[in-house]
Each structure stands twice: as structure tokens, then as C-alpha cells.
Design a protein around this motif. Structure first.
Motif, PDB file in Angstrom:
ATOM      1  N   ASP A   1      27.776 -18.560  95.652  1.00 45.33           N
ATOM      2  CA  ASP A   1      26.535 -18.390  96.410  1.00 45.33           C
ATOM      3  C   ASP A   1      26.740 -17.449  97.599  1.00 45.33           C
ATOM      4  O   ASP A   1      25.870 -16.631  97.913  1.00 45.33           O
ATOM      5  N   VAL A   2      27.892 -17.573  98.257  1.00 49.80           N
ATOM      6  CA  VAL A   2      28.222 -16.728  99.410  1.00 49.80           C
ATOM      7  C   VAL A   2      29.646 -16.238  99.235  1.00 49.80           C
ATOM      8  O   VAL A   2      30.554 -17.037  98.972  1.00 49.80           O
TER       9      VAL A   2
ATOM     10  N   GLN B   1      34.629  -6.137  95.456  1.00 49.55           N
ATOM     11  CA  GLN B   1      34.907  -7.417  94.808  1.00 49.55           C
ATOM     12  C   GLN B   1      33.891  -8.473  95.243  1.00 49.55           C
ATOM     13  O   GLN B   1      33.369  -9.234  94.418  1.00 49.55           O
ATOM     14  N   ALA B   2      33.610  -8.519  96.537  1.00 46.76           N
ATOM     15  CA  ALA B   2      32.646  -9.487  97.045  1.00 46.76           C
ATOM     16  C   ALA B   2      31.268  -9.268  96.436  1.00 46.76           C
ATOM     17  O   ALA B   2      30.563 -10.221  96.074  1.00 46.76           O
ATOM     18  N   PHE B   3      30.888  -7.996  96.306  1.00 46.77           N
ATOM     19  CA  PHE B   3      29.572  -7.664  95.751  1.00 46.77           C
ATOM     20  C   PHE B   3      29.410  -8.221  94.340  1.00 46.77           C
ATOM     21  O   PHE B   3      28.385  -8.821  94.002  1.00 46.77           O
TER      22      PHE B   3
ATOM     23  N   ALA C   1      21.225 -13.194  93.356  1.00 47.01           N
ATOM     24  CA  ALA C   1      20.540 -13.591  94.593  1.00 47.01           C
ATOM     25  C   ALA C   1      21.495 -14.214  95.598  1.00 47.01           C
ATOM     26  O   ALA C   1      21.064 -14.856  96.558  1.00 47.01           O
ATOM     27  N   GLY C   2      22.808 -14.018  95.411  1.00 42.74           N
ATOM     28  CA  GLY C   2      23.791 -14.514  96.364  1.00 42.74           C
ATOM     29  C   GLY C   2      23.920 -13.602  97.569  1.00 42.74           C
ATOM     30  O   GLY C   2      23.255 -12.568  97.681  1.00 42.74           O
ATOM     31  N   THR C   3      24.798 -13.991  98.474  1.00 44.74           N
ATOM     32  CA  THR C   3      24.959 -13.293  99.747  1.00 44.74           C
ATOM     33  C   THR C   3      26.381 -12.772  99.895  1.00 44.74           C
ATOM     34  O   THR C   3      27.339 -13.504  99.638  1.00 44.74           O
ATOM     35  N   VAL C   4      26.505 -11.516 100.318  1.00 44.62           N
ATOM     36  CA  VAL C   4      27.798 -10.948 100.703  1.00 44.62           C
ATOM     37  C   VAL C   4      27.812 -10.822 102.221  1.00 44.62           C
ATOM     38  O   VAL C   4      26.854 -10.310 102.823  1.00 44.62           O
ATOM     39  N   VAL C   5      28.884 -11.280 102.843  1.00 37.81           N
ATOM     40  CA  VAL C   5      29.049 -11.159 104.288  1.00 37.81           C
ATOM     41  C   VAL C   5      30.310 -10.349 104.569  1.00 37.81           C
ATOM     42  O   VAL C   5      31.405 -10.735 104.151  1.00 37.81           O
TER      43      VAL C   5
ATOM     44  N   SER D   1      21.456 -10.764  99.367  1.00 31.54           N
ATOM     45  CA  SER D   1      21.616 -10.145 100.678  1.00 31.54           C
ATOM     46  C   SER D   1      22.999  -9.553 100.840  1.00 31.54           C
ATOM     47  O   SER D   1      23.995 -10.166 100.426  1.00 31.54           O
ATOM     48  N   LEU D   2      23.056  -8.382 101.468  1.00 30.14           N
ATOM     49  CA  LEU D   2      24.311  -7.751 101.874  1.00 30.14           C
ATOM     50  C   LEU D   2      24.294  -7.682 103.387  1.00 30.14           C
ATOM     51  O   LEU D   2      23.501  -6.956 103.975  1.00 30.14           O
ATOM     52  N   LYS D   3      25.167  -8.450 104.018  1.00 30.82           N
ATOM     53  CA  LYS D   3      25.110  -8.598 105.471  1.00 30.82           C
ATOM     54  C   LYS D   3      26.435  -8.221 106.122  1.00 30.82           C
ATOM     55  O   LYS D   3      27.510  -8.381 105.531  1.00 30.82           O
TER      56      LYS D   3
END
Length: 366
Positions: A254-255, A268-270, A276-280, A305-307
Motif C-alpha cells: 500500500d505504501v 523499485q518503489a514505483f 493506487a498505492g503511495t510512493v514516499v 500518489s508519488l510524494k
């Protein structure tokens, strides 16, 4: 009367740090002098030393600090001499467009001390110093904007409390504030140094059900497990994205928190997040790094989201006292981040240990 103080400076790019005597001015309007009790040795200090942040040498290093307010300048009402404080590097202004919209953690006009500390004698006497992140805490006394002082419960030892000043707050905030991790979520943290390990602890505090720690170093993975990771992935032993998907029913997390800050880990995170998950992104890239090529359709099609996370999107006046209280209640193991305590003359050796992955955090005790 201005104070003199022993301090650690980086005089030139990639030169060994030096212990010198500096002059600390009396506080002017809106300023405070703080007697530093402890300050963590952070990767950001090493970046300053290596010239990775700027070229405003000489730098007065240190910024993850706790101590006692010694003196305040005209107009200061929020803190007073004798207050036990953690120093922060985002003293919000209260009147920029972010603050006026009720989002002070994004403040675009944060405050630092107006006056400069200087080298007191010897080579370069009188030279103005650039304090790391506007703090400069590898010193007995430092001058800061009063808004950089956040009062906390003095029952927390300074070598623990000071870590909220940067890395630990950045990691916990990346999970809780930026990533909005909630109960039952799945979270992956790529890079488990000080910031990543704190993100693991933050995800656990938020109630995540699955917490996947990713790193090349088994020692860091072991520490992440101690702090709440439910699974570990050694990034040198296979495809990180596939490993995270395999641990999340083939969906992705999810995150996903990138605590490294490299194009490879961000990519990799992306791809390791669920639809619909989130990358921080909380790891700090260097100026030369570029976002890897991504098909724009993938950006659109995966949603979410890409944050980026600035200082864990924290509001020090809100978050520091809360996290200290959780520590004192036994609900947040801040003391687990302190690998060793050292003296002010041991900063160069602490950098070497950090570079070798031998410590989670060395803390200078003054």
C-alpha cells in the motif's frame, strides 16, 4: 557577552573535520543561545562535509540536538532560559502561503538566526560559519532562531531526544504524516539506515499489518526486525519488486518508502506498490540524479500518489512532544537508534563508522 565554544567544523570540501574555538554572539531579536547536551551524527552532516549540499564553507556541523536554553533575545516568548528543548531546522514563519492555508509543515519561509557564529582564533579567525541546517550543534553553545527550539519532557535523555531533530523524525513522519500509513496496511521500506529504520518504527506505530524491510546489509535488516519489520528482503539476492509483491499476495505494498534516494530505488518503489498505492521519497538525492525513464502510461495507469517527504512533513511543536511522550510510555523505542555515544573529538571516526554501516546512529555527548 559573546560566548566562546569548542566546535567541529568542515573547513573545506572533503577535508577532515577540525575542532576549533568559535564565537557565539549574544542572541538578538527572535534568537536563542542553547547549551547543547547531545547531537547525533547524521548523513546530512557528512553530505555537508563532502560538499554535496553546498559550497558555503566552512560549515559548523551537527543538527540532531537537544539541550538547555541559556539566553533569549528580545521578543522571544515561547521559550525561556532553563527550558529543555530539541532543535529543529524548520522553524515555521506563520505567515507564508503554506502557513496561511493551515499547512505549516510545508512552510516556505522557515527561520534561522540572523547573526553568524565565527571562528574565534587561529587560522581563519573572524570567518563566518555556515551552520548545518541552520543549527550547527557539534558545539557547546549554538545560536538559533527561537522557533527552532521545541520544548519537550526533560525525562527523556538528550542523546535520545535529539534524534527527533532530523533522521528519526524524517523516517517516522514519512510513514505517518506523508505516507498516511493506517491500521492493516502493507508497507515496504527500501533502505534501512537511520531514516529507513525510523520509517519501519513509524509504520509499526501506525498499525501496519505487513512491514517489509529492504536493504543490502543483514545487520540493518536485523535492526529493522527489532523495530517492527515483519519481513525482510536482501536487495542483493534477487528482484526487490518481485520480492515485495510475493509478500503482499502479488499486489504490491500500500505504501512504499524510498529511504535511499537514488533513481534505482525510486523506480523499485514505483513498481513495488499496489495499484493506487503511495510512493514516499524521503532519502535525499544528489543534484545530479534524474528521475528514471518511466512510461507515462504507467504513471497514469497505476494511479495513487508519488510524494516527497520534507522532514517527515512534521510540525515540531506538535510532533516532538508527542513522540517523546510515546517513548516515555514505552511505545516508541527511540533509544534503540543510539548505537554509541562519543565525544566531540570523535566526529571524524563516527563518519567512518557510518560510512561502513557499523552504526545506526553515533551521538556526540557534550
Amino acid at each position: 557577552m559573546p560566548r566562546t565554544s569548542q566546535a567541529v567544523i568542515a573547513r573545506a570540501k572533503d577535508a577532515p573535520v577540525e575542532l576549533v574555538t568559535i564565537s557565539v554572539p549574544d542572541p538578538g531579536p527572535g534568537e536563542a543561545v542553547v547549551r547543547v547536551q547531545a547531537s547525533g551524527v547524521c548523513h546530512t552532516d557528512l553530505h555537508y562535509k563532502l560538499g554535496g549540499i553546498g559550497e558555503d564553507f566552512p560549515y559548523l556541523l551537527g543538527h540532531e540536538a537537544a539541550g538547555i536554553v541559556e539566553e533569549v533575545g528580545e521578543g522571544v516568548t515561547d521559550v525561556a532560559p532553563g527550558d529543555y528543548v530539541v532543535l529543529n531546522w524548520r522553524a515555521v514563519c506563520g505567515d507564508c502561503r503554506a502557513c496561511n492555508r493551515g499547512r505549516p509543515w510545508y512552510c516556505f519561509n522557515t527561520h534561522n538566526a540572523a547573526q553568524k557564529m565565527t571562528i574565534a582564533d587561529g587560522e581563519g579567525a573572524g570567518t563566518e560559519l555556515s551552520p548545518a541546517l541552520g543549527i550547527g550543534a557539534f558545539t557547546e553553545f549554538t545560536l538559533v532562531a527561537a522557533g527552532q527550539c521545541t520544548k519537550v519532557d526533560p525525562a527523556a535523555a538528550p542523546e535520545v531526544a535529539g534524534l527527533l531533530g532530523c533522521g528519526v523524525m524524517a523516517g517516522i513522519g514519512a510513514a505517518i504524516n506523508t505516507g498516511n500509513v493506517g491500521r492493516g496496511d502493507s508497507v515496504a521500506v527500501i533502505g534501512c539506515g537511520g531514516v529507513g529504520a525510523a520509517a519501519v518504527a513509524g509504520a509499526r506505530l501506525a498499525g501496519a499489518a505487513t512491514i517489509i524491510a529492504v536493504d543490502l546489509d543483514e545487520r540493518k535488516l536485523a535492526k529493522a526486525t527489532e523495530l517492527g519489520a515483519t519481513h525482510t528482503v536482501n536487495a542483493g539476492e534477487g528482484d526487490v519488486v518481485e520480492a515485495i509483491r510475493a509478500l503482499t499476495d502479488g499486489n504490491g505494498a500500500d505504501v512504499v518508502i524510498d529511504a535511499v534516494g537514488r533513481p534505482e530505488t525510486w523506480k523499485q518503489a514505483f513498481y513495488a506498490r499496489d495499484l493506487a498505492g503511495t510512493v514516499v521519497l524521503v532519502g535525499v538525492p544528489t543534484p545530479d540524479m534524474q528521475v528514471p525513464e518511466l512510461p507515462l502510461l504507467d504513471v497514469f495507469g497505476r494511479g495513487g500518489s508519488l510524494k516527497s517527504s520534507w522532514y517527515g512533513d512534521c510540525l515540531p511543536s506538535r510532533d516532538f512532544p508527542l513522540l517523546i511522550d510515546l517513548f516515555l510510555q514505552g511505545r516508541l523505542p527511540l533509544d534503540a537508534f543510539v548505537t554509541e555515544t562519543v565525544g566531540i573529538g570523535d566526529v571524524e571516526a563516527a563518519f567512518d563508522k557510518m560510512h561502513g554501516g557499523d552504526v545506526l546512529r553515533s551521538v556526540v555527548v557534550l
